[in-house]
Design a protein around this motif. Sequence first.
Motif, PDB file in Angstrom:
ATOM      1  N   HIS A   9      -6.106   2.587   1.292  1.00  0.00           N
ATOM      2  CA  HIS A   9      -7.142   3.410   0.812  1.00  0.00           C
ATOM      3  C   HIS A   9      -6.260   4.834   0.713  1.00  0.00           C
ATOM      4  N   ARG A  10      -5.549   5.060   1.827  1.00  0.00           N
ATOM      5  CA  ARG A  10      -4.851   6.289   1.859  1.00  0.00           C
ATOM      6  C   ARG A  10      -3.826   6.735   0.599  1.00  0.00           C
ATOM      7  N   LYS A  11      -3.381   5.408   0.322  1.00  0.00           N
ATOM      8  CA  LYS A  11      -2.340   5.611  -1.082  1.00  0.00           C
ATOM      9  C   LYS A  11      -3.156   5.746  -2.312  1.00  0.00           C
ATOM     10  N   ASN A  12      -4.477   5.145  -2.091  1.00  0.00           N
ATOM     11  CA  ASN A  12      -5.280   5.636  -3.463  1.00  0.00           C
ATOM     12  C   ASN A  12      -5.826   7.053  -3.416  1.00  0.00           C
ATOM     13  N   ILE A  13      -6.111   7.388  -2.103  1.00  0.00           N
ATOM     14  CA  ILE A  13      -6.195   8.820  -2.256  1.00  0.00           C
ATOM     15  C   ILE A  13      -5.471   9.723  -2.594  1.00  0.00           C
ATOM     16  N   ILE A  14      -4.370   9.518  -2.039  1.00  0.00           N
ATOM     17  CA  ILE A  14      -2.995  10.366  -2.729  1.00  0.00           C
ATOM     18  C   ILE A  14      -2.856  10.144  -4.258  1.00  0.00           C
ATOM     19  N   LYS A  15      -3.061   8.876  -4.637  1.00  0.00           N
ATOM     20  CA  LYS A  15      -2.550   8.863  -6.195  1.00  0.00           C
ATOM     21  C   LYS A  15      -3.835   9.547  -7.088  1.00  0.00           C
TER      22      LYS A  15
END
Length: 199
Positions: free
Chosen positions: A169-175
Amino acid sequence: MTNYKPKILLVEPSRIVAEGLSKILSDSGLFGQMSHLSSIAHLDDYMHSIHPDVLIINPLLVTPDKQSDLSALQQRYPNLKIMAFCTQLADNAIMSKFHTVANIYTNPSHLVKSVRDITEHRAVIQKKTSENDVLSRREIEILILVAQGLMNKEIAEKLNISLNTVITHRKNIIKKTGIKSVAGLTSYALMHNYINIGG
């Protein structure tokens, strides 16, 4: 028309910030003439003389009594796209006047993409962004906890999900946001009213 490079007018009181923005946008090779003003005092004159396609302005310069000036500007130049570039928190009523928003924590490539998108009429006003850019309910929950200072393991325990799920989820938020740092994500959460100052 395909070779046309949009002209940008940057209104930013800080020379350091202005030069950094200008370099990032110029280096992309996607934009044409880049002009800079340190205040909105002579904005109208510059609009008449250079006819920019994009106006990038620090929203702190648009005080509540100047909101009508921004609205009038958009009426006079209906094709003008206006981006807010935030160096600190700004009034939400003012932020709603802009086509798109970036801040000092925005990834340079994401900044270039945002400006390019509004010149190609793909960007829309905040809260009406495309589904790919909108954070999911779970991502917002995780963003709030990140802004509150929780580590990935603590977030996983609090939401009763796996550590890998939190990381995904954090990777998606950053993306989606183009922001990697905790400070930047906290600023983003504040700007979108996901958290309150002191809350």
